[in-house]
Write a protein that holds these residues in place. Structure first.
Motif, short mmCIF file in Angstrom:
data_model
loop_
_atom_site.label_atom_id
_atom_site.label_comp_id
_atom_site.label_asym_id
_atom_site.label_seq_id
_atom_site.Cartn_x
_atom_site.Cartn_y
_atom_site.Cartn_z
N ARG A 37 1.03 0.54 -3.05
CA ARG A 37 -0.13 0.28 -2.21
C ARG A 37 0.00 -1.09 -1.56
NH1 ARG A 37 -5.08 1.87 -6.34
NH2 ARG A 37 -4.32 3.96 -6.88
N ARG A 38 -0.32 -1.13 -0.26
CA ARG A 38 -0.34 -2.41 0.45
C ARG A 38 -1.14 -2.22 1.73
NH1 ARG A 38 5.17 -4.42 2.20
NH2 ARG A 38 4.77 -2.96 3.85
N ASP A 39 -2.03 -3.17 1.97
CA ASP A 39 -2.82 -3.19 3.20
C ASP A 39 -3.53 -1.87 3.46
OD1 ASP A 39 -1.89 -5.80 3.64
OD2 ASP A 39 -0.16 -5.08 4.78
N GLY A 40 -4.08 -1.28 2.40
CA GLY A 40 -4.83 -0.04 2.55
C GLY A 40 -3.98 1.21 2.65
N GLU A 41 -2.67 1.06 2.69
CA GLU A 41 -1.79 2.22 2.77
C GLU A 41 -1.26 2.56 1.38
OE1 GLU A 41 1.27 1.95 5.73
OE2 GLU A 41 -0.08 0.98 7.16
N ARG A 42 -1.04 3.85 1.15
CA ARG A 42 -0.52 4.32 -0.13
C ARG A 42 0.69 5.21 0.13
NH1 ARG A 42 -5.46 5.53 -4.11
NH2 ARG A 42 -6.71 3.71 -3.58
N SER A 78 4.09 -4.80 -2.05
CA SER A 78 3.34 -3.61 -2.46
C SER A 78 3.00 -3.69 -3.94
CB SER A 78 4.17 -2.34 -2.23
OG SER A 78 4.46 -2.15 -0.88
#
Length: 182
Positions: A37-42, A78
């Motif tokens: 997960r990073r910056d709202g992305e998975r 991430s």
């Protein structure tokens, strides 16, 4: 459950360096499905291989879907998550360090009131012990994640016993503060 974070690429074949919040963890293993997960992305990926990185606090992780250094480098920063069911059972008086991220840190104040000292924003290590990184306003400070500092964890808060000199803005020893003899 948050296990750690990707610190960068390792080698040219797509491995990543992962800093685990528990350096002794054996949760990562071949065929384990993880989520980055990073910056709202998975992104869901599968662990292919895990190996320690000698002389450091990192482990090397090869992910089936990542096959080159550029793709591995793109994962830096991430968070590495696993399904909580993949973690070993713990005793009632134990907790996972990552469970308390977001908890308020409090201590008993005058008249049995509670003084909020900040919020746990991360868990870091100095090589000897785990430390809670606590944000209080614009400042952060570190607190060893062990007794006698951590008294109890209950109701979404970490109850601590700390002296004022451990808090942000009070790092000078009392002998060097203005108005005190040296």
């Amino acid at each position: 459950m948050l296990l750690g974070h990707v610190a960068g690429a390792h080698g040219v074949a797509g491995a990543v360096r992962v800093r685990l919040y528990n350096a002794d963890s054996h949760t990562l293993r071949p065929d384990l499905v993880v989520e980055l997960r990073r910056d709202g992305e998975r992104r869901t990926l599968t662990v292919d291989q895990v190996a320690p990185k000698p002389g450091s606090e990192f482990v090397r992780v090869w992910l089936r879907e990542i096959t080159d250094r550029d793709a591995a480098a793109a994962l830096q920063g991430s968070e590495l998550w696993v399904d909580r069911r993949e973690l070993p059972e713990i005793a009632d008086d134990e907790y996972y360090l990552s469970d308390v991220i977001g908890y308020d840190v409090v201590r008993r104040g005058p008249s049995d009131s509670w003084q909020v000292l900040g919020t746990i924003v991360d868990v870091v290590s100095n090589g000897m012990q785990d430390l809670f990184e606590i944000r209080s306003g614009r400042e952060t400070w570190l607190l060893p994640a062990l007794a006698p500092f951590v008294v109890e964890i209950a109701d979404g808060r970490v109850i601590v016993d700390v002296h004022d000199d451990m808090l942000p803005g009070t790092s000078e020893s009392s002998a060097t503060r203005p108005g005190r003899a040296k």
